[in-house]
Write a protein that holds these residues in place. Structure first.
Motif, short mmCIF file in Angstrom:
data_model
loop_
_atom_site.label_atom_id
_atom_site.label_comp_id
_atom_site.label_asym_id
_atom_site.label_seq_id
_atom_site.Cartn_x
_atom_site.Cartn_y
_atom_site.Cartn_z
N GLU A 121 -0.88 1.42 5.16
CA GLU A 121 -1.84 0.75 4.28
C GLU A 121 -3.26 1.17 4.62
O GLU A 121 -4.07 1.45 3.73
N GLU A 122 -3.55 1.26 5.90
CA GLU A 122 -4.89 1.67 6.34
C GLU A 122 -5.22 3.09 5.90
O GLU A 122 -6.29 3.36 5.36
N ALA A 125 -5.44 3.46 1.93
CA ALA A 125 -6.33 2.52 1.24
C ALA A 125 -7.18 3.17 0.15
O ALA A 125 -7.41 2.56 -0.89
N ARG A 132 -0.48 6.75 -4.63
CA ARG A 132 0.42 6.56 -3.48
C ARG A 132 1.84 6.95 -3.84
O ARG A 132 2.53 7.61 -3.06
#
Length: 162
Positions: A121-122, A125, A132
């Protein structure tokens, strides 16, 4: 931090560099999180194998994971000490120590997977949900090709030997 001005001007070399840099960043972030849990890649591999495939004897587990037996044994000792796996001795064609996952081990494995999701997720982002999804599909294709290329570079089994 990525600086688009560094590296080769060749798009092909930039892609290889970027894949490598992203992989190193992901590995470093995961290592930091897992170090806080006193875990590492081998711990994850052992817990995952026991969760997916059930109980294993120590040597069988090392062989299945294709990791050095001393490395797997060290991780198992640490997991036993933390009560994330349990050990029992069985008498089948000799004496064998068999290890299984405990409920605490299942919870620890979920925590490691949660760490991986948080790192993902980081790192992703800046991308939209569609980007994605596209990146995931593209990376799967690249990894499949890489696996085929690696398999093709292995020497063919010697049929006369067996």
């Amino acid at each position: 931090m990525y600086d688009g001005r560094k590296g080769s001007s060749s798009p092909f070399e930039q892609t290889v560099y970027l894949l490598s840099a992203a992989g190193r960043a992901a590995d470093a972030l995961l290592a930091d999180r897992w170090r806080a849990r006193s875990m590492g890649q081998t711990h994850l591999a052992v817990l995952s194998a026991l969760a997916r495939q059930g109980a294993h004897a120590r040597p069988d587990l090392a062989a299945r994971l294709r990791l050095p037996a001393p490395e797997v044994s060290r991780a198992l000792d640490e997991l036993l000490e933390a009560a994330l796996v349990q050990s029992m001795v069985v008498q089948v064609n000799g004496r064998h120590e068999v290890v299984t996952l405990t409920a605490a081990g299942e919870a620890a494995l979920e925590g490691l997977h949660g760490d991986a999701a948080a790192v993902q997720e980081e790192l992703l982002a800046p991308l939209t949900k569609g980007q994605r999804t596209e990146l995931n599909a593209l990376l799967r294709r690249v990894c499949a090709k890489a696996a085929r290329a690696a398999a093709g570079s292995q020497p063919a089994p010697d049929r006369a030997a067996g």
